[in-house]
Design a protein around this motif. Structure first.
Motif, PDB file in Angstrom:
ATOM      1  N   UNK A 104       5.687  16.228  -5.682  1.00 21.50           N
ATOM      2  CA  UNK A 104       5.111  14.882  -5.831  1.00 21.50           C
ATOM      3  C   UNK A 104       4.249  14.583  -4.609  1.00 21.50           C
ATOM      4  N   UNK A 105       3.054  14.082  -4.825  1.00 21.88           N
ATOM      5  CA  UNK A 105       2.203  13.687  -3.704  1.00 21.88           C
ATOM      6  C   UNK A 105       2.858  12.567  -2.908  1.00 21.88           C
ATOM      7  N   UNK A 106       2.592  12.514  -1.599  1.00 18.80           N
ATOM      8  CA  UNK A 106       3.232  11.501  -0.762  1.00 18.80           C
ATOM      9  C   UNK A 106       2.891  10.060  -1.188  1.00 18.80           C
ATOM     10  N   UNK A 107       3.888   9.194  -1.084  1.00 27.52           N
ATOM     11  CA  UNK A 107       3.682   7.751  -1.290  1.00 27.52           C
ATOM     12  C   UNK A 107       4.274   7.054  -0.056  1.00 27.52           C
ATOM     13  N   UNK A 108       3.589   7.144   1.072  1.00 29.06           N
ATOM     14  CA  UNK A 108       4.221   6.657   2.300  1.00 29.06           C
ATOM     15  C   UNK A 108       4.299   5.128   2.360  1.00 29.06           C
ATOM     16  N   UNK A 109       5.500   4.590   2.526  1.00 29.77           N
ATOM     17  CA  UNK A 109       5.625   3.136   2.610  1.00 29.77           C
ATOM     18  C   UNK A 109       5.019   2.587   3.902  1.00 29.77           C
ATOM     19  N   UNK A 110       4.727   3.497   4.865  1.00 27.66           N
ATOM     20  CA  UNK A 110       4.076   3.067   6.110  1.00 27.66           C
ATOM     21  C   UNK A 110       2.767   2.333   5.852  1.00 27.66           C
ATOM     22  N   UNK A 111       2.144   2.604   4.697  1.00 26.70           N
ATOM     23  CA  UNK A 111       0.891   1.913   4.376  1.00 26.70           C
ATOM     24  C   UNK A 111       1.037   0.411   4.571  1.00 26.70           C
ATOM     25  N   UNK A 112       2.271  -0.070   4.308  1.00 24.63           N
ATOM     26  CA  UNK A 112       2.509  -1.513   4.421  1.00 24.63           C
ATOM     27  C   UNK A 112       2.594  -1.981   5.868  1.00 24.63           C
ATOM     28  N   UNK A 113       2.589  -1.027   6.809  1.00 22.87           N
ATOM     29  CA  UNK A 113       2.592  -1.420   8.228  1.00 22.87           C
ATOM     30  C   UNK A 113       1.185  -1.429   8.811  1.00 22.87           C
ATOM     31  N   UNK A 114       0.195  -1.083   8.004  1.00 20.09           N
ATOM     32  CA  UNK A 114      -1.188  -1.122   8.488  1.00 20.09           C
ATOM     33  C   UNK A 114      -1.593  -2.578   8.707  1.00 20.09           C
ATOM     34  N   UNK A 115      -2.604  -2.797   9.555  1.00 18.65           N
ATOM     35  CA  UNK A 115      -3.049  -4.186   9.740  1.00 18.65           C
ATOM     36  C   UNK A 115      -3.733  -4.734   8.476  1.00 18.65           C
ATOM     37  N   UNK A 116      -3.470  -5.992   8.185  1.00 18.42           N
ATOM     38  CA  UNK A 116      -3.970  -6.604   6.947  1.00 18.42           C
ATOM     39  C   UNK A 116      -5.493  -6.547   6.783  1.00 18.42           C
ATOM     40  N   UNK A 117      -6.203  -6.510   7.926  1.00 20.15           N
ATOM     41  CA  UNK A 117      -7.675  -6.558   7.796  1.00 20.15           C
ATOM     42  C   UNK A 117      -8.265  -5.243   7.300  1.00 20.15           C
ATOM     43  N   UNK A 118      -7.497  -4.166   7.329  1.00 19.25           N
ATOM     44  CA  UNK A 118      -8.042  -2.882   6.866  1.00 19.25           C
ATOM     45  C   UNK A 118      -8.445  -2.959   5.400  1.00 19.25           C
ATOM     46  N   UNK A 119      -9.652  -2.513   5.087  1.00 21.54           N
ATOM     47  CA  UNK A 119     -10.126  -2.653   3.698  1.00 21.54           C
ATOM     48  C   UNK A 119      -9.264  -1.906   2.683  1.00 21.54           C
ATOM     49  N   UNK A 120      -8.479  -0.915   3.138  1.00 20.84           N
ATOM     50  CA  UNK A 120      -7.659  -0.210   2.149  1.00 20.84           C
ATOM     51  C   UNK A 120      -6.196  -0.661   2.178  1.00 20.84           C
ATOM     52  N   UNK A 121      -5.873  -1.674   2.953  1.00 16.31           N
ATOM     53  CA  UNK A 121      -4.477  -2.144   2.997  1.00 16.31           C
ATOM     54  C   UNK A 121      -3.994  -2.459   1.571  1.00 16.31           C
ATOM     55  N   UNK A 122      -2.790  -2.007   1.232  1.00 13.49           N
ATOM     56  CA  UNK A 122      -2.337  -2.188  -0.156  1.00 13.49           C
ATOM     57  C   UNK A 122      -2.260  -3.642  -0.637  1.00 13.49           C
ATOM     58  N   UNK A 123      -2.194  -4.612   0.272  1.00 12.33           N
ATOM     59  CA  UNK A 123      -2.173  -5.989  -0.248  1.00 12.33           C
ATOM     60  C   UNK A 123      -3.459  -6.313  -0.988  1.00 12.33           C
ATOM     61  N   UNK A 124      -4.500  -5.501  -0.750  1.00 13.74           N
ATOM     62  CA  UNK A 124      -5.798  -5.761  -1.381  1.00 13.74           C
ATOM     63  C   UNK A 124      -5.923  -5.110  -2.755  1.00 13.74           C
ATOM     64  N   UNK A 125      -4.979  -4.258  -3.112  1.00 14.83           N
ATOM     65  CA  UNK A 125      -5.063  -3.548  -4.390  1.00 14.83           C
ATOM     66  C   UNK A 125      -4.794  -4.507  -5.550  1.00 14.83           C
ATOM     67  N   UNK A 126      -5.156  -4.081  -6.755  1.00 14.03           N
ATOM     68  CA  UNK A 126      -4.816  -4.852  -7.954  1.00 14.03           C
ATOM     69  C   UNK A 126      -3.304  -5.056  -7.965  1.00 14.03           C
ATOM     70  N   UNK A 127      -2.906  -6.237  -8.349  1.00 20.08           N
ATOM     71  CA  UNK A 127      -1.508  -6.592  -8.152  1.00 20.08           C
ATOM     72  C   UNK A 127      -0.535  -5.662  -8.888  1.00 20.08           C
ATOM     73  N   UNK A 128      -0.903  -5.213 -10.097  1.00 19.04           N
ATOM     74  CA  UNK A 128       0.032  -4.334 -10.813  1.00 19.04           C
ATOM     75  C   UNK A 128       0.190  -3.000 -10.090  1.00 19.04           C
ATOM     76  N   UNK A 129      -0.872  -2.528  -9.501  1.00 17.33           N
ATOM     77  CA  UNK A 129      -0.808  -1.247  -8.805  1.00 17.33           C
ATOM     78  C   UNK A 129       0.024  -1.381  -7.541  1.00 17.33           C
ATOM     79  N   UNK A 130      -0.254  -2.418  -6.749  1.00 20.56           N
ATOM     80  CA  UNK A 130       0.492  -2.494  -5.488  1.00 20.56           C
ATOM     81  C   UNK A 130       1.964  -2.793  -5.723  1.00 20.56           C
ATOM     82  N   UNK A 131       2.262  -3.580  -6.752  1.00 21.26           N
ATOM     83  CA  UNK A 131       3.660  -3.901  -7.002  1.00 21.26           C
ATOM     84  C   UNK A 131       4.452  -2.687  -7.485  1.00 21.26           C
TER      85      UNK A 131
END
Ligand code: LAN
Length: 727
Positions: free
Chosen positions: A207-234
């Motif tokens: 399985x390809x990595x799904x690192x939860x660390x992504x959620x520790x990135x700073x919010x301003x990063x354009x790829x931060x998961x909070x910016x993803x479509x809600x169904x995908x990020x949830x």
């Protein structure tokens, strides 16, 4: 206490068990749907089956034959006379919402690994459903109308085995042969690999990595998961947690056996890492980009070096906190069925079966299950309550049927329901889990699920205003509350002028390069949708018509910019591309409603004329109806369907009426087609499956033949009678 009889199902004509459908009851509570199987005759007498139950179970209801309709309005009236009977007692209309076939495997794997017992009536009816929905080759697709894929076949095979079907059952033998022909479960897309790993019948190394660390990135990063479509990020929040823990159920005899059944080579010989990007051709809709593969390779190296343990721990904690907030915000319903079941497993892993959270989660499993004539399915959401009901309300008012004494009570109940369903506050956990405001919004299904959807808020507002202002029903929803709805939607406009689904667009377009899901397209961020945009602008127009000056200037600019977006989204052939139902017919209906409210018609607007000419060019010469195939969504161009259907004919007819199309003959033919398909009791049958999401998955809107037929006929009646053109 189930007394099953058997029935022949599916293409194999196998005998399967079946419960006594006369014992099922739908319990409705603030829109919540729960199907109960009563275990005694006394219980059945004490809680009689309603017409609503019987209709959805396919048992037929005792509705009289109605006088033959002479005009479109007669037909609409007959329609409502039937559908009134199946209105839920709280005022909304319940409905089956099936179609996707990747949801029940998540439910059953999630229940299995958490040792949640499967109630016997569920077991029987889910098995029946799965066998009924198998394709002729014995496999399953991504959805009920799709060809067999590895995702559908491997996951539903596992589901059927969990339900107790023996590996040597002829249906299983046939499904397995199809799975092996497609290359076996190593070719499953990433979400399939994920569920199979949780069950322990696929190796996490594959399985390809799904690192939860992504959620520790700073919010301003354009790829931060909070910016993803809600169904995908949830979905990726609990996935991150489970992947980081490499959680798998302990091996037991079923798991041991499945490891032997799902692959074309011995389980222990499989070179797992080499299968991370192996996805069977038939499954792929959105192939991995080079960017994604590169990123995954990097993450793989990071992982093999052991990562950064404190960061990993922080990521796991962050993901867990976020998913707990989601559970609480939604009454353990969750945004949708996928994150529901992933969260379910996470909570069990962390807190155990006896925890309060698990008790609450277990209760809400029921909300996604629906019993149809072919068995029990898992739905795309906990229902489509608000969505369907607000269309029905508008059809009632627009057709004038609301004024007729026989319909008064039903319409008053609809308003009660709209009142009950509006969300009155922002979420309990709000900014801390990146939620959008909800105060004043309407959701797609129920207030408890509680997510703002732009167009559901728009349609909810329109339904309310039409019932209260146009039809003059006693006011239930104050002007203040409508102003709150305005507040929510005004904040949702995108730079382009368009509106997206749950939130404004927060990520750059290039984020789509990172789409890891293979089977779905355009899922990484929000997009502008002509459908959502129309619901919002038309709601704002209606709001203005109440005479309220509230935020008038902003409303005016919002509308103007939205119309600009609609015009810019028109395609060269005159159509608009639809994302939430099939396809150009659907989006063109919405776009022409927007333009109509902007004062544009066939006579004065070139874009409207082009759209009408396109629709007319697709009208069937044989019967006057419309039919656009589901594959239009997948391929992005108009593909003619095989047989005219009532719903698309209604969409096209309403669209042409919005445009005040000057030639009445095509309109009359369309109305006649809809009338000719009406049953003697006033109902319409479900024909094609016409809902869609993420470009590739079909979903059933079983009330569309009701709301859109009544709406189209009511509108057509007014237009044609005014012109003296009927019959
Ligand atoms: C829906 C259903 C309703 C739909 C409309 C309101 C029609 C649309 O105009 C906006 C988007 C929305 C709310 C929508 C989004 C995606 C949903 C929730 C669904 C199609 C129903 C099922 C689907 C959901 C994503 C299914 C679960 C699968 C995953 C890929 C997570």
């Amino acid at each position: 206490n189930v007394q099953p009889t058997t029935e022949a199902v599916g293409h194999g004509h196998y005998q399967v068990e079946k419960t006594d459908l006369k014992r099922w009851r739908l319990e409705v509570d603030h829109g919540r749907h729960v199907w109960h199987y009563l275990d005694s005759e006394q219980a059945c007498v004490a809680w009689p089956q309603t017409d609503e139950d019987r209709y959805w179970l396919g048992l037929g209801i005792d509705a009289p034959t109605l006088p033959t309709a002479k005009t479109p309005l007669d037909s609409a009236r007959n329609g409502f006379a039937f559908y009134r009977r199946i209105q839920a007692k709280d005022g909304h209309w319940s409905s089956e919402y099936g179609g996707p076939l990747f949801l029940m495997p998540g439910l059953l794997i999630g229940m299995y690994v958490t040792q949640t017992p499967i109630p016997e009536p569920w077991r029987i009816e889910m098995t029946r459903y799965l066998l009924n929905k198998a394709n002729e080759d014995g496999g399953w697709g991504l959805h009920v109308a799709g060809p067999s894929t590895v995702f559908g076949t491997a996951c539903n095979y596992v589901a059927a085995r969990i339900l107790g079907l023996d590996a040597e059952h002829p249906a299983m033998v046939k499904a397995r042969a199809t799975l092996h022909k497609l290359g076996g479960a190593t070719g499953a897309p990433s979400w399939g690999k994920f569920w199979l790993s949780i069950l322990g019948v696929y190796d996490w190394e594959g399985v390809n990595p799904v690192p939860p660390e992504l959620w520790c990135l700073p919010d301003w990063l354009p790829i931060h998961p909070w910016r993803w479509w809600i169904h995908t990020r949830m979905v990726y929040i609990p996935m991150g947690y489970l992947w980081a823990k490499r959680f798998s159920a302990p091996v037991d005899p079923l798991i041991e056996s499945l490891r032997n059944e799902l692959y074309t080579e011995p389980y222990d010989d499989i070179d797992w890492p080499s299968h991370r990007n192996n996805v069977a051709e038939i499954d792929v809709f959105a192939p991995h980009t080079k960017t994604l593969d590169g990123l995954m390779a990097l993450l793989g190296v990071y992982e093999s070096c052991g990562g950064i343990p404190p960061l990993r721990r922080a990521g796991i904690k962050r993901a867990y906190d976020l998913l707990c907030m989601e559970d609480e915000n939604t009454g353990y319903q969750c945004l949708g069925p996928v994150n529901k079941m992933l969260n379910y497993v996470c909570r069990w892993v962390e807190e155990g079966a006896e925890s309060k959270a698990m008790a609450l989660h277990r209760e809400k499993l029921k909300d996604f299950l629906w019993l149809g004539p072919q068995g029990m399915m898992m739905c795309g959401t906990n229902g489509s309550q608000l969505w369907d009901t607000s269309f029905i309300a508008q059809a009632m008012v627009d057709s004038g049927l609301v004024e007729e004494p026989a319909n008064k009570a039903a319409c008053a109940k609809v308003l009660d329901w709209l009142d009950d369903c509006q969300i009155r506050d922002n979420p309990k956990y709000y900014k801390e889990c990146y939620r959008y405001a909800t105060k004043g919004a309407w959701p797609f299904s129920t207030k408890e699920q509680g997510y703002t959807v732009s167009d559901c808020t728009g349609e909810g507002m329109k339904a309310t205003i039409m019932l209260q202002e146009t039809a003059k029903l006693p006011r239930k929803i104050s002007q203040e509350r409508l102003r709150q709805s305005v507040d929510v939607i005004l904040g949702m406009q995108n730079k382009s002028g368009g509106f997206a689904s749950y939130e404004p667009i927060n990520a750059p377009h290039m984020i789509e390069l990172l789409n890891p899901a293979e089977v779905f397209g355009d899922i990484m961020r929000e997009y502008d949708y002509p459908e959502c945009t129309t619901s919002v602008v038309t709601a704002l127009q209606k709001f203005k018509q109440t005479g309220d000056e509230y935020r008038r200037k902003e409303i005016d600019t919002t509308i103007k910019r939205a119309i600009g977006y609609i015009l810019s989204a028109q395609q060269d052939d005159g159509s608009w591309f639809g994302s939430w139902a099939v396809c150009h017919t659907y989006a063109t209906l919405f776009a022409l409603e927007s333009l109509h409210l902007d004062g544009q018609s066939y006579e004065n607007s070139e874009p409207v004329k082009r759209a009408c000419d396109l629709l007319i060019s697709k009208q069937s010469a044989a019967d006057g109806g419309w039919s656009e195939d589901f594959t239009s969504c997948v391929e992005g161009r108009w593909i003619q369907g095989k047989r005219s259907n009532v719903v698309q004919t209604s969409w096209a007819l309403i669209a042409l009426l919005h445009a005040q199309y000057p030639h009445v003959e095509p309109l009359k033919r369309a109305a006649r087609l809809i009338m000719s398909r009406q049953q003697p009791d006033g109902s319409w049958k479900n024909e094609e499956i016409l809902g869609v999401f993420n470009r590739n998955c079909a979903i059933d809107y079983c009330l569309y033949p009701f709301c859109f037929s009544v709406w189209a006929l009511g509108k057509a009646n007014r237009y044609l009678v005014e012109k003296g053109a009927w019959p």
